[in-house]
Design a protein around this motif. Structure first.
Motif, mmCIF file in Angstrom:
data_model
loop_
_atom_site.group_PDB
_atom_site.id
_atom_site.type_symbol
_atom_site.label_atom_id
_atom_site.label_comp_id
_atom_site.label_asym_id
_atom_site.label_seq_id
_atom_site.Cartn_x
_atom_site.Cartn_y
_atom_site.Cartn_z
ATOM 1 N N ILE A 1 20.863 3.884 -22.266
ATOM 2 C CA ILE A 1 21.246 3.059 -23.237
ATOM 3 C C ILE A 1 21.788 3.959 -24.570
ATOM 4 C CG2 ILE A 1 20.554 1.319 -24.965
ATOM 5 C CD1 ILE A 1 18.807 0.160 -22.900
ATOM 6 N N ASP A 2 22.985 4.180 -24.563
ATOM 7 C CA ASP A 2 23.594 5.061 -25.659
ATOM 8 C C ASP A 2 23.057 6.231 -25.513
ATOM 9 O OD1 ASP A 2 25.506 3.114 -26.192
ATOM 10 O OD2 ASP A 2 24.172 2.210 -27.721
ATOM 11 N N GLY A 3 22.726 6.876 -24.638
ATOM 12 C CA GLY A 3 22.061 8.388 -24.364
ATOM 13 C C GLY A 3 20.469 8.342 -24.433
ATOM 14 N N ARG A 4 20.052 7.428 -24.410
ATOM 15 C CA ARG A 4 18.542 7.137 -24.553
ATOM 16 C C ARG A 4 18.051 6.408 -23.359
ATOM 17 N NH1 ARG A 4 14.675 4.165 -29.337
ATOM 18 N NH2 ARG A 4 12.859 5.075 -28.725
ATOM 19 N N ALA A 5 17.232 7.159 -22.416
ATOM 20 C CA ALA A 5 16.769 6.621 -21.417
ATOM 21 C C ALA A 5 15.741 5.558 -21.488
ATOM 22 C CB ALA A 5 15.866 7.995 -20.489
ATOM 23 N N ALA A 6 15.866 4.449 -20.768
ATOM 24 C CA ALA A 6 14.862 3.286 -21.078
ATOM 25 C C ALA A 6 14.534 2.791 -19.561
ATOM 26 C CB ALA A 6 15.794 2.151 -21.575
ATOM 27 N N THR A 7 13.236 2.638 -19.694
ATOM 28 C CA THR A 7 12.602 2.238 -18.162
ATOM 29 C C THR A 7 12.325 0.733 -18.089
ATOM 30 O OG1 THR A 7 11.320 4.496 -18.133
ATOM 31 C CG2 THR A 7 10.633 2.502 -16.693
ATOM 32 N N VAL A 8 13.086 0.294 -17.560
ATOM 33 C CA VAL A 8 13.216 -1.154 -17.233
ATOM 34 C C VAL A 8 12.741 -1.853 -15.970
ATOM 35 C CG1 VAL A 8 14.777 -1.146 -19.048
ATOM 36 C CG2 VAL A 8 15.541 -1.547 -16.915
ATOM 37 N N LEU A 9 12.877 -3.005 -15.614
ATOM 38 C CA LEU A 9 12.475 -3.618 -14.509
ATOM 39 C C LEU A 9 13.672 -4.287 -13.957
ATOM 40 C CD1 LEU A 9 9.042 -5.492 -15.469
ATOM 41 C CD2 LEU A 9 9.644 -3.221 -14.660
ATOM 42 N N GLY A 10 13.727 -4.497 -12.551
ATOM 43 C CA GLY A 10 14.928 -5.223 -11.873
ATOM 44 C C GLY A 10 14.533 -6.046 -10.757
ATOM 45 N N LEU A 11 15.617 -6.749 -10.082
ATOM 46 C CA LEU A 11 15.381 -7.446 -9.062
ATOM 47 C C LEU A 11 16.279 -7.203 -7.984
ATOM 48 C CD1 LEU A 11 14.291 -11.048 -10.638
ATOM 49 C CD2 LEU A 11 12.982 -9.576 -9.168
ATOM 50 N N LEU A 12 16.166 -6.295 -7.136
ATOM 51 C CA LEU A 12 17.153 -5.492 -6.245
ATOM 52 C C LEU A 12 17.024 -5.984 -4.780
ATOM 53 C CD1 LEU A 12 16.992 -1.992 -8.034
ATOM 54 C CD2 LEU A 12 18.553 -4.128 -8.620
ATOM 55 N N ARG A 13 18.069 -5.970 -4.131
ATOM 56 C CA ARG A 13 18.122 -6.145 -2.669
ATOM 57 C C ARG A 13 18.064 -4.708 -2.180
ATOM 58 N NH1 ARG A 13 22.851 -8.500 -4.176
ATOM 59 N NH2 ARG A 13 24.201 -7.122 -3.168
ATOM 60 N N PRO A 14 17.589 -4.637 -1.191
ATOM 61 C CA PRO A 14 17.548 -3.069 -0.449
ATOM 62 C C PRO A 14 18.832 -2.320 -0.280
ATOM 63 C CG PRO A 14 16.363 -4.627 1.017
ATOM 64 C CD PRO A 14 17.337 -5.443 -0.034
ATOM 65 N N ASP A 15 20.051 -3.074 -0.507
ATOM 66 C CA ASP A 15 21.367 -2.155 -0.635
ATOM 67 C C ASP A 15 21.688 -1.910 -2.113
ATOM 68 O OD1 ASP A 15 22.051 -4.768 -1.845
ATOM 69 O OD2 ASP A 15 23.612 -5.045 -0.301
ATOM 70 N N GLY A 16 20.631 -2.148 -3.016
ATOM 71 C CA GLY A 16 20.952 -1.839 -4.377
ATOM 72 C C GLY A 16 21.442 -2.913 -5.143
ATOM 73 N N GLY A 17 21.959 -4.000 -4.441
ATOM 74 C CA GLY A 17 22.672 -4.924 -5.317
ATOM 75 C C GLY A 17 21.603 -5.704 -6.248
ATOM 76 N N HIS A 18 22.014 -6.234 -7.331
ATOM 77 C CA HIS A 18 21.233 -6.986 -8.314
ATOM 78 C C HIS A 18 21.197 -8.289 -7.914
ATOM 79 C CE1 HIS A 18 19.861 -6.090 -12.623
ATOM 80 N NE2 HIS A 18 18.908 -6.931 -11.952
ATOM 81 N N GLY A 19 19.980 -9.033 -7.458
ATOM 82 C CA GLY A 19 20.116 -10.376 -7.696
ATOM 83 C C GLY A 19 20.511 -10.978 -6.036
ATOM 84 N N LEU A 20 21.366 -12.057 -6.175
ATOM 85 C CA LEU A 20 21.724 -12.611 -4.955
ATOM 86 C C LEU A 20 22.935 -13.649 -5.222
ATOM 87 C CD1 LEU A 20 20.877 -13.073 -2.071
ATOM 88 C CD2 LEU A 20 19.403 -15.226 -2.876
ATOM 89 N N VAL A 21 23.843 -13.582 -4.281
ATOM 90 C CA VAL A 21 24.978 -14.287 -3.892
ATOM 91 C C VAL A 21 24.983 -14.870 -2.662
ATOM 92 C CG1 VAL A 21 27.535 -14.477 -3.923
ATOM 93 C CG2 VAL A 21 26.473 -12.856 -5.361
ATOM 94 N N GLN A 22 24.808 -16.558 -2.745
ATOM 95 C CA GLN A 22 24.815 -16.847 -1.428
ATOM 96 C C GLN A 22 26.375 -17.843 -1.039
ATOM 97 O OE1 GLN A 22 20.554 -18.875 -2.469
ATOM 98 N NE2 GLN A 22 20.984 -18.746 -0.307
ATOM 99 N N GLN A 23 26.379 -17.952 0.128
ATOM 100 C CA GLN A 23 27.542 -18.482 0.569
ATOM 101 C C GLN A 23 27.405 -20.164 0.603
ATOM 102 O OE1 GLN A 23 30.440 -16.895 0.295
ATOM 103 N NE2 GLN A 23 29.188 -15.293 -0.248
ATOM 104 N N PRO A 24 28.539 -21.019 0.647
ATOM 105 C CA PRO A 24 28.242 -22.587 0.834
ATOM 106 C C PRO A 24 27.106 -22.884 2.136
ATOM 107 C CG PRO A 24 30.504 -21.941 0.318
ATOM 108 C CD PRO A 24 29.825 -20.515 0.547
ATOM 109 N N GLY A 25 26.446 -23.566 1.783
ATOM 110 C CA GLY A 25 25.517 -24.312 2.878
ATOM 111 C C GLY A 25 24.316 -23.373 3.118
ATOM 112 N N GLU A 26 24.122 -22.089 2.550
ATOM 113 C CA GLU A 26 23.178 -21.114 2.988
ATOM 114 C C GLU A 26 21.661 -21.626 2.252
ATOM 115 O OE1 GLU A 26 22.406 -16.277 2.514
ATOM 116 O OE2 GLU A 26 24.498 -17.135 1.912
#
Length: 478
Positions: A45-70
């Protein structure tokens, strides 16, 4: 000019810069759950390291995109050294899967996992910890459920998720603000409060009627970045973009400014509205908006900015056609953005309103609180001493909220989708939502029905207000 590139880290591994993409994710077997991991990561964050949390898939993607009917088939793995639980904001799952501590299931222990399986609501939604300090440490992510119309449309989809962030612990901030007097924030392990990162008090003084923000944050982020190094999304000349904006901030209302591009607001909180043409649209905490943009044939660079309400700070992303130059944008505007009185709600009308029907039950609550002491509540009774609201499955409820405090409150109801039907003394056919901003000294009326029995939370989505008690519950009988 060239922009500095940050490295997002999770467990020591660099993540791809496309983790916010709303593009199609790899297909999986019908019975195979998607794994989402609650984990820690490091932002620059503007040159300063911030340890934060996240919700990640195994492929590194953030969160979830679902297709119609899934179906929503997810295995949530807790890779944190602390307990957590995730609420699927915008969804109406079975009561046991709603993701509120001990309502009815306990928080997920460190190293444990939990399965979820339900039919999701289409639209732009998000997932976040239902523990204020963890949400303020960015334990949140987009949850996009594409509709059949989305799949047919010839347009690019882009997600912009907004956050505010500070390096200061929440407990310290609440202490500086004067929280106390029995407010539930101080006990470590309290599922609706706790001691973790948050922010700094606004001005360090009691708030007057003209004040808008009670907290100043160290950074304002769009897709985990400040304007010192914004995400640049490449788009086509003459193309169409569906911009899905999520305000995941803890305590900041943002004006979305599309600049030279006029936008059509086509959905709020995941539900279609009659298109509203504008270049500036406000989002309170927890709210979402889908903006349809049409790019000119000559191409160019198009900043999409999020302006902090009542202040000069801003963040955002940049849409740029191939080979278009990208210039640095100052993190502060020359003048403050206006305050948001919430009256844009009167211009929003559902494209699929709920059927007109006389209410079976009329309820009324007041939204209370102030800066001295810093305690916020519903009906002057903070969580733990709250007044339970009762309803029955399938009955039409009309709820009138009267804000008698000097701050606005984004009010969120779990387990249902409501329609805004009243503003002050004015009745109208408004938008369908799950979160609505109630301005100071204003009255807002909602109409809704619960389809599932259970204990459904009703609370302010301003995290420090929630942490000091601004929550109650609907107990819905079958």
């Amino acid at each position: 000019m060239n922009l500095l590139r940050r490295v997002l880290m999770a467990g020591g591994t660099a993540l791809p810069l496309s983790i916010w993409s709303a593009a199609r994710q790899p297909a999986k077997a019908a019975t195979e759950p998607t794994v989402i991991r609650a984990t820690s990561r490091t932002l620059d964050i503007d040159g300063r390291a911030a340890t934060v949390l996240g919700l990640l898939r195994p492929d590194g993607g953030h969160g979830l995109v679902q297709q119609p009917g899934e179906r929503f088939r997810v295995r949530l793995e807790n890779r944190l050294p602390e307990r957590t639980i995730i609420h699927w904001h915008g969804q109406t799952p079975p009561f046991a899967q709603d993701g509120v501590p001990d309502t009815p299931l306990p928080l997920i222990a460190a190293g444990a996992d939990r399965a979820f399986d339900f039919v999701p609501n289409a639209g732009t939604h998000w997932m976040h910890a239902h523990v204020p300090d963890q949400e303020m440490r960015l334990l949140a992510a987009p949850h996009i459920v594409r509709s059949a119309e989305d799949a047919r449309a010839d347009r690019q989809e882009v997600v912009m998720m907004l956050h505010d962030y500070s390096f200061t612990p929440l407990g310290e901030i609440l202490a500086r603000l004067g929280a106390g007097g029995g407010a539930p924030h101080a006990a470590a392990g309290n599922p609706h409060g706790g001691m973790s990162p948050a922010a700094a008090p606004h001005g360090g003084m009691p708030m007057g009627a003209a004040d808008i923000n009670d907290i100043d944050f160290d950074a304002y982020l769009a897709n985990d970045r400040t304007l010192g190094d914004p995400e640049v999304v490449r788009v086509e000349r003459g193309g169409r973009v569906l911009l899905r904006v999520i305000n995941g901030a803890a305590a900041t209302v943002f004006w979305i400014d599309t600049g030279r591009l006029e936008a059509s607001v086509v959905a709020v909180d995941g539900h279609p509205v009659d298109p509203l043409r504008t270049t500036r649209f406000a989002l309170a905490m927890g709210q979402r908006a889908d903006l349809l943009l049409e790019l000119p044939g000559e191409g160019g660079t198009f900043p999409i900015l999020a302006l902090r309400e009542g202040a000069r700070e801003r963040t955002g992303i940049i849409l740029a056609t191939p080979n278009a130059p990208v210039a640095r944008i100052a993190p502060e505007a020359e003048s403050a953005a206006p305050g948001f009185d919430g009256r844009q709600e009167l211009r929003l009308h559902s494209a699929s309103p709920v059927p007109a029907r006389r209410a079976d039950r009329n309820l009324a609550v007041t939204l209370n609180g102030g800066m001295t002491p810093y305690v916020w509540s519903i009906d002057d009774r903070p969580w733990g001493r709250h007044r339970v609201l009762e309803a029955r499955r399938g009955e039409r409820v009309e709820l009138t909220m009267t804000n008698v405090s000097m701050m606005a409150h984004p009010m969120h109801i779990h387990g249902t989708v409501f329609q805004v039907v009243g503003w002050g003394s004015q009745r109208f056919v408004g938008a369908r939502r799950d979160t609505v901003q109630v301005p100071p000294m204003e009255r807002v009326t909602l109409a809704f029905e619960f389809a599932t029995p259970g204990r459904w939370m009703f609370h302010c989505h301003h995290m420090p207000h929630l942490a000091t008690g601004m929550m109650t519950e609907f107990v819905v009988a079958g």
